[in-house]
Motif scaffolding. Structure first.
Motif, PDB file in Angstrom:
ATOM      1  N   SER A 288      -9.778   9.308   0.786  1.00  0.00           N
ATOM      2  CA  SER A 288     -10.524   9.557  -0.448  1.00  0.00           C
ATOM      3  C   SER A 288      -9.543   9.627  -1.620  1.00  0.00           C
ATOM      4  CB  SER A 288     -11.313  10.860  -0.312  1.00  0.00           C
ATOM      5  OG  SER A 288     -12.088  11.089  -1.446  1.00  0.00           O
ATOM      6  N   THR A 289      -9.068   8.479  -2.044  1.00  0.00           N
ATOM      7  CA  THR A 289      -8.035   8.418  -3.078  1.00  0.00           C
ATOM      8  C   THR A 289      -8.479   9.069  -4.385  1.00  0.00           C
ATOM      9  OG1 THR A 289      -7.205   6.394  -2.084  1.00  0.00           O
ATOM     10  CG2 THR A 289      -6.476   6.860  -4.307  1.00  0.00           C
ATOM     11  N   ALA A 290      -9.739   8.948  -4.730  1.00  0.00           N
ATOM     12  CA  ALA A 290     -10.224   9.535  -5.982  1.00  0.00           C
ATOM     13  C   ALA A 290     -10.145  11.059  -5.964  1.00  0.00           C
ATOM     14  CB  ALA A 290     -11.650   9.087  -6.259  1.00  0.00           C
ATOM     15  N   ASP A 291     -10.085  11.665  -4.787  1.00  0.00           N
ATOM     16  CA  ASP A 291      -9.973  13.115  -4.680  1.00  0.00           C
ATOM     17  C   ASP A 291      -8.523  13.606  -4.734  1.00  0.00           C
ATOM     18  OD1 ASP A 291     -12.711  13.420  -4.458  1.00  0.00           O
ATOM     19  OD2 ASP A 291     -12.684  13.347  -2.265  1.00  0.00           O
ATOM     20  N   TYR A 292      -7.574  12.697  -4.767  1.00  0.00           N
ATOM     21  CA  TYR A 292      -6.163  13.070  -4.871  1.00  0.00           C
ATOM     22  C   TYR A 292      -5.929  13.756  -6.209  1.00  0.00           C
ATOM     23  CZ  TYR A 292      -1.115  12.323  -5.505  1.00  0.00           C
ATOM     24  OH  TYR A 292       0.224  12.483  -5.752  1.00  0.00           O
ATOM     25  N   SER A 293      -5.334  14.946  -6.184  1.00  0.00           N
ATOM     26  CA  SER A 293      -5.204  15.737  -7.415  1.00  0.00           C
ATOM     27  C   SER A 293      -4.287  15.099  -8.457  1.00  0.00           C
ATOM     28  CB  SER A 293      -4.705  17.149  -7.088  1.00  0.00           C
ATOM     29  OG  SER A 293      -3.402  17.104  -6.552  1.00  0.00           O
ATOM     30  N   GLY A 294      -3.366  14.238  -8.043  1.00  0.00           N
ATOM     31  CA  GLY A 294      -2.441  13.626  -8.990  1.00  0.00           C
ATOM     32  C   GLY A 294      -2.771  12.197  -9.352  1.00  0.00           C
ATOM     33  N   VAL A 295      -4.005  11.766  -9.100  1.00  0.00           N
ATOM     34  CA  VAL A 295      -4.345  10.352  -9.301  1.00  0.00           C
ATOM     35  C   VAL A 295      -4.151   9.918 -10.758  1.00  0.00           C
ATOM     36  CG1 VAL A 295      -6.852  10.622  -9.628  1.00  0.00           C
ATOM     37  CG2 VAL A 295      -5.945   8.518  -8.642  1.00  0.00           C
ATOM     38  N   GLU A 296      -4.560  10.735 -11.699  1.00  0.00           N
ATOM     39  CA  GLU A 296      -4.415  10.350 -13.110  1.00  0.00           C
ATOM     40  C   GLU A 296      -2.945  10.277 -13.511  1.00  0.00           C
ATOM     41  OE1 GLU A 296      -6.934  12.421 -15.934  1.00  0.00           O
ATOM     42  OE2 GLU A 296      -8.379  12.793 -14.325  1.00  0.00           O
TER      43      GLU A 296
ATOM     44  N   MET B 260       0.832  -1.175   0.000  1.00  0.00           N
ATOM     45  CA  MET B 260       0.000   0.000   0.000  1.00  0.00           C
ATOM     46  C   MET B 260       0.884   1.249   0.000  1.00  0.00           C
ATOM     47  SD  MET B 260      -3.159  -1.032   2.518  1.00  0.00           S
ATOM     48  CE  MET B 260      -2.187  -0.956   3.973  1.00  0.00           C
ATOM     49  N   VAL B 261       0.460   2.219  -0.769  1.00  0.00           N
ATOM     50  CA  VAL B 261       1.172   3.487  -0.847  1.00  0.00           C
ATOM     51  C   VAL B 261       0.173   4.601  -0.540  1.00  0.00           C
ATOM     52  CG1 VAL B 261       2.498   5.042  -2.332  1.00  0.00           C
ATOM     53  CG2 VAL B 261       2.748   2.576  -2.595  1.00  0.00           C
ATOM     54  N   GLU B 262       0.462   5.382   0.492  1.00  0.00           N
ATOM     55  CA  GLU B 262      -0.440   6.465   0.889  1.00  0.00           C
ATOM     56  C   GLU B 262      -0.206   7.675  -0.008  1.00  0.00           C
ATOM     57  OE1 GLU B 262      -1.892   8.022   5.104  1.00  0.00           O
ATOM     58  OE2 GLU B 262       0.202   8.476   4.701  1.00  0.00           O
ATOM     59  N   VAL B 263      -1.291   8.208  -0.589  1.00  0.00           N
ATOM     60  CA  VAL B 263      -1.170   9.351  -1.488  1.00  0.00           C
ATOM     61  C   VAL B 263      -1.503  10.674  -0.811  1.00  0.00           C
ATOM     62  CG1 VAL B 263      -1.545   8.001  -3.576  1.00  0.00           C
ATOM     63  CG2 VAL B 263      -3.504   9.043  -2.423  1.00  0.00           C
ATOM     64  N   GLN B 264      -2.341  10.630   0.225  1.00  0.00           N
ATOM     65  CA  GLN B 264      -2.686  11.847   0.952  1.00  0.00           C
ATOM     66  C   GLN B 264      -3.257  11.490   2.310  1.00  0.00           C
ATOM     67  OE1 GLN B 264      -5.645  13.978  -1.305  1.00  0.00           O
ATOM     68  NE2 GLN B 264      -7.273  12.586  -0.764  1.00  0.00           N
TER      69      GLN B 264
END
Length: 83
Positions: free
Chosen positions: A54-62, A1-5
């Protein structure tokens, strides 16, 4: 697992986790990609999951998912996002 925010952009008043982890703190796409490579090297796993409240709300997800898809396609590493 990698935490994005950490935290959540929505700020719902009923959500304890959203209140506790304020303000939202995002990791840069470069940092997420670096952490992912470190996780794969240290564990030998062939799966990565990008996690946060809320991973989908991470601004750099794409950006991150596209880079991971290109980088890990030949190694057959799968990338997943929580539902």
């Amino acid at each position: 697992m990698v935490e994005v925010q950490r935290g959540c952009t929505r700020g719902c008043r009923f959500c304890q986790a959203g209140v506790i982890y304020r303000p939202v703190r995002e990791r840069s796409a470069e940092e997420v990609l670096k952490n992912a490579e470190e996780v794969l090297a240290a564990t030998g796993y062939d799966e990565l999951s990008l996690v946060s409240l809320s991973t989908a709300d991470y601004s750099g997800v794409e950006t991150v998912v596209s880079a991971m898809a290109a980088q890990y396609q030949k190694r057959r590493v799968t990338v997943s996002l929580p539902p």
